[in-house]
Design a protein around this motif. Structure first.
Motif, PDB file in Angstrom:
ATOM      1  N   HIS A 164       0.817  -1.252  -0.077  1.00 51.77           N
ATOM      2  CA  HIS A 164      -0.183  -0.034   0.134  1.00 51.77           C
ATOM      3  C   HIS A 164       0.951   1.286  -0.151  1.00 51.77           C
ATOM      4  O   HIS A 164       0.305   2.385  -0.164  1.00 51.77           O
ATOM      5  N   GLY A 165       2.220   0.972   0.366  1.00 59.12           N
ATOM      6  CA  GLY A 165       2.894   2.201   0.157  1.00 59.12           C
ATOM      7  C   GLY A 165       3.302   2.840   1.585  1.00 59.12           C
ATOM      8  O   GLY A 165       3.928   3.745   1.747  1.00 59.12           O
ATOM      9  N   LEU A 166       3.002   2.136   2.824  1.00 58.85           N
ATOM     10  CA  LEU A 166       3.180   2.651   4.050  1.00 58.85           C
ATOM     11  C   LEU A 166       4.515   2.440   4.572  1.00 58.85           C
ATOM     12  O   LEU A 166       5.096   1.539   3.965  1.00 58.85           O
ATOM     13  N   SER A 167       5.092   3.289   5.418  1.00 59.14           N
ATOM     14  CA  SER A 167       6.312   3.133   5.912  1.00 59.14           C
ATOM     15  C   SER A 167       6.278   2.316   7.034  1.00 59.14           C
ATOM     16  O   SER A 167       5.252   1.892   7.600  1.00 59.14           O
ATOM     17  N   ASN A 168       7.404   1.898   7.774  1.00 54.65           N
ATOM     18  CA  ASN A 168       7.358   1.037   8.798  1.00 54.65           C
ATOM     19  C   ASN A 168       6.861   1.509  10.034  1.00 54.65           C
ATOM     20  O   ASN A 168       6.226   0.973  10.737  1.00 54.65           O
ATOM     21  N   ALA A 169       7.013   3.056  10.077  1.00 53.58           N
ATOM     22  CA  ALA A 169       6.670   3.788  11.309  1.00 53.58           C
ATOM     23  C   ALA A 169       4.985   3.812  11.130  1.00 53.58           C
ATOM     24  O   ALA A 169       4.328   3.546  12.301  1.00 53.58           O
ATOM     25  N   GLN A 170       4.390   3.836   9.847  1.00 53.59           N
ATOM     26  CA  GLN A 170       3.185   3.811   9.630  1.00 53.59           C
ATOM     27  C   GLN A 170       2.480   2.580   9.947  1.00 53.59           C
ATOM     28  O   GLN A 170       1.401   2.028  10.551  1.00 53.59           O
ATOM     29  N   VAL A 176       0.060  -1.728  15.683  1.00 52.24           N
ATOM     30  CA  VAL A 176       0.381  -1.659  17.337  1.00 52.24           C
ATOM     31  C   VAL A 176       1.548  -2.478  17.409  1.00 52.24           C
ATOM     32  O   VAL A 176       1.786  -3.265  18.464  1.00 52.24           O
ATOM     33  N   LEU A 177       2.508  -2.133  16.924  1.00 52.41           N
ATOM     34  CA  LEU A 177       3.799  -3.128  16.990  1.00 52.41           C
ATOM     35  C   LEU A 177       5.072  -1.827  16.948  1.00 52.41           C
ATOM     36  O   LEU A 177       4.746  -0.765  16.822  1.00 52.41           O
ATOM     37  N   SER A 178       6.269  -2.381  17.499  1.00 51.83           N
ATOM     38  CA  SER A 178       7.260  -1.187  17.664  1.00 51.83           C
ATOM     39  C   SER A 178       7.925  -1.403  16.028  1.00 51.83           C
ATOM     40  O   SER A 178       7.630  -2.282  15.202  1.00 51.83           O
ATOM     41  N   GLU A 179       8.473  -0.255  15.906  1.00 50.67           N
ATOM     42  CA  GLU A 179       8.982  -0.197  14.499  1.00 50.67           C
ATOM     43  C   GLU A 179      10.123  -1.186  14.244  1.00 50.67           C
ATOM     44  O   GLU A 179      10.226  -1.882  13.108  1.00 50.67           O
ATOM     45  N   SER A 180      11.001  -1.666  15.188  1.00 50.54           N
ATOM     46  CA  SER A 180      11.823  -2.568  15.085  1.00 50.54           C
ATOM     47  C   SER A 180      11.186  -3.998  14.575  1.00 50.54           C
ATOM     48  O   SER A 180      11.861  -5.038  14.026  1.00 50.54           O
ATOM     49  N   THR A 181      10.009  -4.161  15.461  1.00 49.10           N
ATOM     50  CA  THR A 181       9.304  -5.570  15.215  1.00 49.10           C
ATOM     51  C   THR A 181       8.781  -5.553  13.601  1.00 49.10           C
ATOM     52  O   THR A 181       9.032  -6.376  12.866  1.00 49.10           O
TER      53      THR A 181
END
Length: 220
Positions: A164-170, A176-181
């Motif tokens: 969909h084009g979402l970034s890791n942060a999005q 509801v996860l950490s960005e590292s996960t």
């Protein structure tokens, strides 16, 4: 440390303009190539963080050069910058592993921002080159959905959001996860699917049928 950029374009005026633009923005222009063969050679010698790549060049075009460079150095980030917005070019560039696709009519500030974005791991497609181009072309190059059979449910969901084009942060915020996960899930699914770039993951999402053309919902 400043990002190191290689510029590949057969027009001297374009190379000079891009070099001036990027240097003024504090980036290090490590070298310039006037054809695809030179781009491949300089990429191997200079190991730039980002390559700004034209498509139509003599000797070897930018798409073939992109494939060769990424085969040798998968971590290289390639931003295609061209006057041509043909759907096949967009698809081939992303499928080859390019991190972004922009038109040369893109405002200078947006080009600088794009270099930083792809260096940070984002996939970037020019607003003028709509997602529909990728969607439509992928319809005719769809692979069996069995390609995704080895993914876990969470990896499949992450792939859908990547497509969909979402970034890791999005993605992290939505699931509801950490960005590292999320980064770990992206790394794992790419390994299972044999993908070398996030851009190829976007294409895989369409080709597999996981993302249905025309039914994208940025709010889901």
């Amino acid at each position: 440390m400043s990002l190191r950029v290689l510029i590949a374009d057969d027009q001297a005026l374009i190379r000079a303009g891009l070099s001036a633009l990027l240097r003024a923005a504090g980036l290090d222009v490590a070298g310039e190539a006037e054809n695809g063969v030179q781009a491949v050679e300089l990429a191997a010698a200079l190991r730039p963080d980002v390559i700004v790549m034209d498509i139509r060049m003599p000797v070897l075009d930018g798409l073939d050069a992109t494939e060769r460079i990424l085969a040798a150095a998968p971590g290289t980030r390639i931003l295609v910058l061209t006057t041509f917005d043909l759907d096949e070019y967009v698809y081939r560039a992303l499928a080859a592993g390019a991190a972004g696709f922009l038109l040369k009519e893109t405002p200078p500030a947006a080009i600088v921002a794009a270099v930083h974005a792809v260096a940070a791991g984002d996939v970037l497609i020019s607003p003028a080159v709509t997602q529909r181009l990728v969607e439509t072309y992928a319809l005719y190059h769809r692979r069996a959905t069995a390609d995704l059979a080895g993914l876990t449910a969470r990896e499949t969901e992450v792939l859908r959001l990547v497509a969909h084009g979402l970034s890791n942060a999005q993605i992290a915020a939505r699931l509801v996860l950490s960005e590292s996960t999320v980064k770990t899930h992206v790394k794992n699914l790419m390994g299972k699917l044999g993908l070398s770039s996030r851009a190829q993951a976007v294409v895989a999402g369409y080709e597999s049928g996981l993302v249905v053309p025309g039914l994208l919902d940025r709010s889901d």
